[in-house]
Design a protein around this motif. Structure first.
Motif, PDB file in Angstrom:
ATOM      1  N   VAL A 275       7.793   2.157  -0.617  1.00  0.00           N
ATOM      2  CA  VAL A 275       8.139   0.750  -0.423  1.00  0.00           C
ATOM      3  C   VAL A 275       9.196   0.605   0.673  1.00  0.00           C
ATOM      4  O   VAL A 275      10.205   1.309   0.680  1.00  0.00           O
ATOM      5  CB  VAL A 275       8.667   0.125  -1.728  1.00  0.00           C
ATOM      6  CG1 VAL A 275       8.983  -1.361  -1.528  1.00  0.00           C
ATOM      7  CG2 VAL A 275       7.643   0.304  -2.854  1.00  0.00           C
TER       8      VAL A 275
ATOM      9  N   LEU B 260       4.283  -2.396   0.718  1.00  0.00           N
ATOM     10  CA  LEU B 260       4.115  -1.518  -0.441  1.00  0.00           C
ATOM     11  C   LEU B 260       2.878  -0.661  -0.219  1.00  0.00           C
ATOM     12  O   LEU B 260       1.747  -1.150  -0.290  1.00  0.00           O
ATOM     13  CB  LEU B 260       3.976  -2.327  -1.722  1.00  0.00           C
ATOM     14  CG  LEU B 260       3.706  -1.516  -2.990  1.00  0.00           C
ATOM     15  CD1 LEU B 260       4.828  -0.531  -3.239  1.00  0.00           C
ATOM     16  CD2 LEU B 260       3.532  -2.424  -4.184  1.00  0.00           C
ATOM     17  N   HIS B 261       3.094   0.611   0.063  1.00  0.00           N
ATOM     18  CA  HIS B 261       2.007   1.570   0.259  1.00  0.00           C
ATOM     19  C   HIS B 261       1.735   2.228  -1.090  1.00  0.00           C
ATOM     20  O   HIS B 261       2.596   2.935  -1.627  1.00  0.00           O
ATOM     21  CB  HIS B 261       2.395   2.635   1.283  1.00  0.00           C
ATOM     22  CG  HIS B 261       2.907   2.081   2.578  1.00  0.00           C
ATOM     23  ND1 HIS B 261       4.227   1.681   2.751  1.00  0.00           N
ATOM     24  CD2 HIS B 261       2.290   1.853   3.760  1.00  0.00           C
ATOM     25  CE1 HIS B 261       4.390   1.247   3.982  1.00  0.00           C
ATOM     26  NE2 HIS B 261       3.235   1.340   4.624  1.00  0.00           N
ATOM     27  N   SER B 262       0.550   2.017  -1.649  1.00  0.00           N
ATOM     28  CA  SER B 262       0.226   2.501  -2.986  1.00  0.00           C
ATOM     29  C   SER B 262      -0.889   3.535  -2.931  1.00  0.00           C
ATOM     30  O   SER B 262      -1.925   3.300  -2.298  1.00  0.00           O
ATOM     31  CB  SER B 262      -0.213   1.340  -3.885  1.00  0.00           C
ATOM     32  OG  SER B 262       0.799   0.366  -3.977  1.00  0.00           O
TER      33      SER B 262
ATOM     34  N   THR C 120       0.373   7.969  -9.519  1.00  0.00           N
ATOM     35  CA  THR C 120       0.489   6.952  -8.487  1.00  0.00           C
ATOM     36  C   THR C 120       1.807   7.150  -7.761  1.00  0.00           C
ATOM     37  O   THR C 120       2.843   7.473  -8.363  1.00  0.00           O
ATOM     38  CB  THR C 120       0.413   5.522  -9.067  1.00  0.00           C
ATOM     39  OG1 THR C 120       0.507   4.571  -7.992  1.00  0.00           O
ATOM     40  CG2 THR C 120       1.522   5.239 -10.054  1.00  0.00           C
TER      41      THR C 120
ATOM     42  N   GLN D 103       4.187   5.163  -4.837  1.00  0.00           N
ATOM     43  CA  GLN D 103       4.408   3.928  -4.099  1.00  0.00           C
ATOM     44  C   GLN D 103       5.562   4.140  -3.111  1.00  0.00           C
ATOM     45  O   GLN D 103       6.658   4.507  -3.517  1.00  0.00           O
ATOM     46  CB  GLN D 103       4.770   2.788  -5.051  1.00  0.00           C
ATOM     47  CG  GLN D 103       3.734   2.539  -6.130  1.00  0.00           C
ATOM     48  CD  GLN D 103       4.184   1.452  -7.083  1.00  0.00           C
ATOM     49  OE1 GLN D 103       4.249   0.290  -6.713  1.00  0.00           O
ATOM     50  NE2 GLN D 103       4.492   1.822  -8.313  1.00  0.00           N
TER      51      GLN D 103
ATOM     52  N   ALA E 165       7.627  -4.359  -7.518  1.00  0.00           N
ATOM     53  CA  ALA E 165       6.635  -3.383  -7.090  1.00  0.00           C
ATOM     54  C   ALA E 165       5.467  -3.358  -8.046  1.00  0.00           C
ATOM     55  O   ALA E 165       4.319  -3.195  -7.647  1.00  0.00           O
ATOM     56  CB  ALA E 165       7.272  -2.003  -6.998  1.00  0.00           C
TER      57      ALA E 165
ATOM     58  N   LEU F 202       1.222  -3.619  -7.124  1.00  0.00           N
ATOM     59  CA  LEU F 202       0.364  -2.457  -7.164  1.00  0.00           C
ATOM     60  C   LEU F 202      -1.083  -2.794  -7.460  1.00  0.00           C
ATOM     61  O   LEU F 202      -1.994  -2.144  -6.984  1.00  0.00           O
ATOM     62  CB  LEU F 202       0.885  -1.460  -8.212  1.00  0.00           C
ATOM     63  CG  LEU F 202       0.075  -0.177  -8.392  1.00  0.00           C
ATOM     64  CD1 LEU F 202      -0.048   0.559  -7.073  1.00  0.00           C
ATOM     65  CD2 LEU F 202       0.696   0.704  -9.438  1.00  0.00           C
TER      66      LEU F 202
END
Length: 254
Positions: free
Chosen positions: A225, A208-210, A221, A223, A13, A17
């Motif tokens: 996933v 992966l949504h960041s 942050t 994340q 991950a 990012l």
């Protein structure tokens, strides 16, 4: 499987990012209790206060558990120790990112961290040879500092992430692509992106949504996933649902 999620998955991950690919008694350096910024007279939360604001398993719909490595029970508190710093996801920006952006990523020292794992209805069971299903988890990392410096850090990181949008070639994993992701109006500054990456061997792909969010002296942050394996298996979350994850986390910030 728990060890894979807490170490291998975090490393992967971290590579995603930045768009091409954040860094702790033992407690990582943090402002003293009730620190006040000299430039803006804003109270800067301590590591303990940040950890208390981390999302908990009951914060999200569904069944979630806190991922705690078997040899590191202290991690349950969420306060990042020096020993844990090296294990945390890092924002590793591509060569297209500017020097200021890469320097900001290298200098990050997260003070609070938690990973929540979802109990999926159709999880991927590697030991049993099951090749269809999902691995889903949410990572949250938070740090705090002088508000002006946090603004500068947010700007540098988001600029670097934008510079790294687009397709990237295969490396240890990949190939994949990075694209902007719309976020709700949360925090004072926010930036979102979605990385889609094929796993080595083509057996699965990662979503992966960041989200990078600034609220006063706090930088966070989140994340979300979803590792998807198997022909015809659909992603678990929509962009709107990811936005709810982010909103819930931001609403808890001190």
């Amino acid at each position: 499987m728990r060890r894979i999620r807490s170490i291998v998955v975090l490393t992967a991950a971290a590579l995603l990012l930045g768009g091409c690919g954040g860094d702790g008694s033992d407690t990582a350096p943090s402002p003293p209790s009730s620190t006040t910024s000299s430039t803006s007279q804003v109270a800067v939360p301590t590591a303990e206060e940040l950890a208390a604001a981390l999302v908990t398993p009951d914060a999200y719909v569904g069944t979630w558990t806190v991922n705690v490595p078997p040899d590191d029970a202290a991690a349950i508190s969420g306060v990042v120790t020096e020993a844990q710093q090296a294990m945390l996801p890092r924002i590793e920006l591509c060569d297209r990112a500017g020097e200021e952006s890469r320097a900001a990523a290298d200098a990050l020292r997260w003070q609070a961290f938690r990973q929540l794992d979802q109990s999926e209805e159709n999880p991927i069971d590697m030991a049993a040879g099951d090749r269809r299903g999902h691995l889903v988890f949410v990572q949250e990392l938070i740090m705090a500092g002088d508000p002006d410096e946090v603004v500068t850090t947010f700007d540098a990181l988001s600029d670097g992430m934008r510079a790294c949008q687009g397709d990237f070639p295969a490396g240890e994993e990949g190939p994949g692509t990075v694209e902007p992701m719309t976020l709700p109006e949360v925090g004072q500054d926010r930036y979102g992106q979605l990385t889609t990456m094929e796993e080595a061997g083509g057996r699965a792909y990662w979503l992966l949504h960041s989200a990078l969010v600034r609220e006063g002296p706090v930088l966070m942050t989140v994340q979300v996933v979803d590792i998807v394996m198997g022909e015809g298996v659909q992603p678990v979350f929509t962009t709107e649902e990811v936005g709810l994850f982010v909103t819930t986390a931001v609403d808890r910030l001190p």
